[in-house]
Design a protein around this motif. Structure first.
Motif, PDB file in Angstrom:
ATOM      1  N   GLY A 122      59.027  78.456  47.964  1.00 41.66           N
ATOM      2  CA  GLY A 122      57.738  79.134  48.047  1.00 41.66           C
ATOM      3  C   GLY A 122      56.928  78.705  49.248  1.00 41.66           C
ATOM      4  O   GLY A 122      55.692  78.646  49.196  1.00 41.66           O
ATOM      5  N   GLU A 123      57.585  78.459  50.350  1.00 38.77           N
ATOM      6  CA  GLU A 123      56.930  77.934  51.552  1.00 38.77           C
ATOM      7  C   GLU A 123      56.416  79.083  52.420  1.00 38.77           C
ATOM      8  O   GLU A 123      57.109  80.076  52.634  1.00 38.77           O
ATOM      9  CB  GLU A 123      57.945  77.091  52.335  1.00 38.77           C
ATOM     10  CG  GLU A 123      57.403  76.432  53.580  1.00 38.77           C
ATOM     11  CD  GLU A 123      58.491  75.682  54.349  1.00 38.77           C
ATOM     12  OE1 GLU A 123      58.128  74.888  55.233  1.00 38.77           O
ATOM     13  OE2 GLU A 123      59.690  75.902  54.077  1.00 38.77           O
ATOM     14  N   THR A 137      54.356  75.168  64.613  1.00 37.78           N
ATOM     15  CA  THR A 137      55.646  75.783  64.954  1.00 37.78           C
ATOM     16  C   THR A 137      56.687  75.601  63.859  1.00 37.78           C
ATOM     17  O   THR A 137      57.196  76.558  63.289  1.00 37.78           O
ATOM     18  CB  THR A 137      56.183  75.203  66.270  1.00 37.78           C
ATOM     19  OG1 THR A 137      56.168  73.762  66.190  1.00 37.78           O
ATOM     20  CG2 THR A 137      55.351  75.664  67.458  1.00 37.78           C
ATOM     21  N   LEU A 138      57.037  74.369  63.551  1.00 39.89           N
ATOM     22  CA  LEU A 138      58.147  74.084  62.644  1.00 39.89           C
ATOM     23  C   LEU A 138      57.702  73.691  61.248  1.00 39.89           C
ATOM     24  O   LEU A 138      58.483  73.786  60.296  1.00 39.89           O
ATOM     25  CB  LEU A 138      59.020  72.950  63.219  1.00 39.89           C
ATOM     26  CG  LEU A 138      59.561  73.177  64.626  1.00 39.89           C
ATOM     27  CD1 LEU A 138      60.307  71.946  65.111  1.00 39.89           C
ATOM     28  CD2 LEU A 138      60.472  74.396  64.651  1.00 39.89           C
ATOM     29  N   GLY A 139      56.477  73.188  61.123  1.00 43.42           N
ATOM     30  CA  GLY A 139      56.035  72.614  59.865  1.00 43.42           C
ATOM     31  C   GLY A 139      55.361  73.609  58.952  1.00 43.42           C
ATOM     32  O   GLY A 139      55.238  74.806  59.232  1.00 43.42           O
ATOM     33  N   SER A 140      54.926  73.094  57.812  1.00 45.60           N
ATOM     34  CA  SER A 140      54.101  73.840  56.863  1.00 45.60           C
ATOM     35  C   SER A 140      53.432  72.809  55.970  1.00 45.60           C
ATOM     36  O   SER A 140      53.770  71.618  55.999  1.00 45.60           O
ATOM     37  CB  SER A 140      54.948  74.801  56.026  1.00 45.60           C
ATOM     38  OG  SER A 140      55.633  74.109  54.997  1.00 45.60           O
ATOM     39  N   ASP A 174      64.579  62.431  59.403  1.00 45.23           N
ATOM     40  CA  ASP A 174      63.415  62.596  58.526  1.00 45.23           C
ATOM     41  C   ASP A 174      62.551  63.726  59.065  1.00 45.23           C
ATOM     42  O   ASP A 174      61.664  63.516  59.891  1.00 45.23           O
ATOM     43  CB  ASP A 174      62.604  61.302  58.420  1.00 45.23           C
ATOM     44  CG  ASP A 174      61.292  61.536  57.678  1.00 45.23           C
ATOM     45  OD1 ASP A 174      61.244  62.460  56.842  1.00 45.23           O
ATOM     46  OD2 ASP A 174      60.314  60.822  57.962  1.00 45.23           O
ATOM     47  N   LEU A 175      62.818  64.940  58.572  1.00 52.91           N
ATOM     48  CA  LEU A 175      62.119  66.109  59.098  1.00 52.91           C
ATOM     49  C   LEU A 175      60.777  66.355  58.413  1.00 52.91           C
ATOM     50  O   LEU A 175      60.119  67.367  58.692  1.00 52.91           O
ATOM     51  CB  LEU A 175      63.020  67.343  58.980  1.00 52.91           C
ATOM     52  CG  LEU A 175      64.328  67.260  59.784  1.00 52.91           C
ATOM     53  CD1 LEU A 175      65.145  68.523  59.619  1.00 52.91           C
ATOM     54  CD2 LEU A 175      64.063  66.982  61.261  1.00 52.91           C
ATOM     55  N   SER A 176      60.339  65.423  57.566  1.00 55.06           N
ATOM     56  CA  SER A 176      58.997  65.569  56.992  1.00 55.06           C
ATOM     57  C   SER A 176      57.927  65.505  58.078  1.00 55.06           C
ATOM     58  O   SER A 176      56.812  65.996  57.883  1.00 55.06           O
ATOM     59  CB  SER A 176      58.738  64.489  55.944  1.00 55.06           C
ATOM     60  OG  SER A 176      58.625  63.202  56.540  1.00 55.06           O
ATOM     61  N   HIS A 177      58.278  64.940  59.238  1.00 55.48           N
ATOM     62  CA  HIS A 177      57.284  64.868  60.319  1.00 55.48           C
ATOM     63  C   HIS A 177      56.917  66.253  60.853  1.00 55.48           C
ATOM     64  O   HIS A 177      55.923  66.402  61.560  1.00 55.48           O
ATOM     65  CB  HIS A 177      57.805  63.967  61.443  1.00 55.48           C
ATOM     66  CG  HIS A 177      58.849  64.604  62.311  1.00 55.48           C
ATOM     67  ND1 HIS A 177      60.197  64.563  62.033  1.00 55.48           N
ATOM     68  CD2 HIS A 177      58.742  65.313  63.467  1.00 55.48           C
ATOM     69  CE1 HIS A 177      60.868  65.200  62.973  1.00 55.48           C
ATOM     70  NE2 HIS A 177      60.012  65.664  63.859  1.00 55.48           N
TER      71      HIS A 177
END
Length: 357
Positions: A196-197, A168-171, A157-160
């Protein structure tokens, strides 16, 4: 807590087991010692002399055998005592340390923890993008003070990323991405799509997206028992055709040390034809991810483990969200495989793996 024995686990990276010294590591609550024979083949034995139970890992290698540091008995690659320096030299029938099958591939040493005669019936899982003959690779390791399935939940679950790794990894789009979860046999796949991130610089630089440009990003996670994951990341400028995407692949291997400690091995690979650019990218990936993994993921996993304590995960009645589908599938598969093996012995686990493969 029981573990699945009839499976291939990563025991160490190849570089960790050298030619001139034994290497100790606990896997699945079993203390083990590893060493290399003169030809380079890796040997794995229980780290306990059958005479007076001294740790063999404190001994030394002599003529291709491992010498016990307490009384000098020596043990060969099959785990049998090959030298008793005392009295008439007779070797007692019980002077044998259990030997575990090993394989060496993808820059790692793999170990089979079940019945030795069954190991040849189950092939190693496929991580060809880490084959050092065709790919340049880089690797990292962390010891996590948490159950290995909590780490699998985290990766499925990469929503974290949006909340635990915002810099770093998120948006701001991660949690709103489209998520697809499915399973085939005992393999689970979770795909997350963001369009569109606005990527953080660490990700944008790795995938060649200029600052200020929106991107389309896809994250594809594949899990297979007992805790072997491949994450494929595809990134392109927003609106660009799929063939313009840059793709990166990483392996994440989870091996229990105990019920509450996990060896977390991770590695990246890119084709050698990418030359120096590929070598720099895989090194950039490992070095850049070590900090969020170590400073953000590990403290969260360890806090979860403290909150759970020794209780069964399901007994706490966790609230479920749609994003948990992949992690729940993986947990259910592991529960079934462990239950089958416990009920019927290692052969049951072997048969389950053969059906899948």
């Amino acid at each position: 807590m029981p573990f699945l024995s009839s499976a291939w686990y990563v025991a160490a990276f190849s570089r960790e087991v050298v030619a001139d010294a034994p290497f100790a590591r606990t896997l699945l609550d079993r203390p083990l010692v590893f060493y290399r024979e003169p030809g380079g083949t890796v040997v794995a034995l229980e780290d306990r002399c059958p005479h007076r139970f001294a740790p063999l890992s404190r001994g030394r290698l002599i003529d291709g055998a491992l010498e016990c540091p307490y009384h000098g008995l020596r043990f060969g690659a099959a785990g049998t005592c090959v030298l008793n320096p005392h009295g008439d030299g007779r070797v007692p029938a019980g002077a044998r340390a259990r030997c575990y099958p090993t394989r060496e591939r993808y820059g790692a040493i793999w170990i089979w923890m079940g019945e030795a005669q069954q190991a040849d019936r189950v092939p190693l899982p496929d991580f060809d993008f880490l084959d050092p003959e065709r790919n340049v690779t880089s690797e990292g390791y962390l010891l996590t003070q948490a159950n290995y399935q909590l780490s699998a939940d985290n990766l499925l679950d990469l929503s974290h990323f949006q909340y635990l790794h915002p810099d770093t990894l998120g948006s701001d789009m991660m949690a709103r991405g489209t998520v697809q979860s499915a399973s085939e046999g005992d393999t689970v796949r979770v795909r997350r799509i963001m369009q569109g991130e606005m990527l953080r610089p660490f990700v944008g630089q790795a995938f060649g997206v200029p600052d200020g440009k929106a991107a389309d990003r896809e994250l594809d996670v594949r899990w297979q028992p007992p805790g072997l994951l491949t994450i494929t990341v595809s990134v392109r400028e927003a609106g660009a055709p799929p063939e313009m995407a840059r793709v990166g692949m990483s392996a994440h291997w989870l091996t229990p040390e105990t019920a509450t400690r996990t060896h977390y091995f991770f590695a990246f690979g890119l084709p050698r034809e990418m030359g120096e650019e590929g070598a720099a990218l895989v090194q950039y990936s490992v070095e850049g991810l070590m900090k969020p993994f170590r400073d953000e993921d590990l403290p969260m996993l360890e806090a979860q483990q403290r909150a759970i304590g020794g209780r069964d995960f399901w007994s706490l009645r966790p609230a479920m969200l749609p994003i948990d589908a992949g992690a729940v599938r993986a947990r259910r598969i592991m529960e079934r495989l462990i239950a089958d093996e416990t009920a019927l012995g290692d052969t049951a686990g072997i048969q389950a793996f053969e059906v899948v493969r």
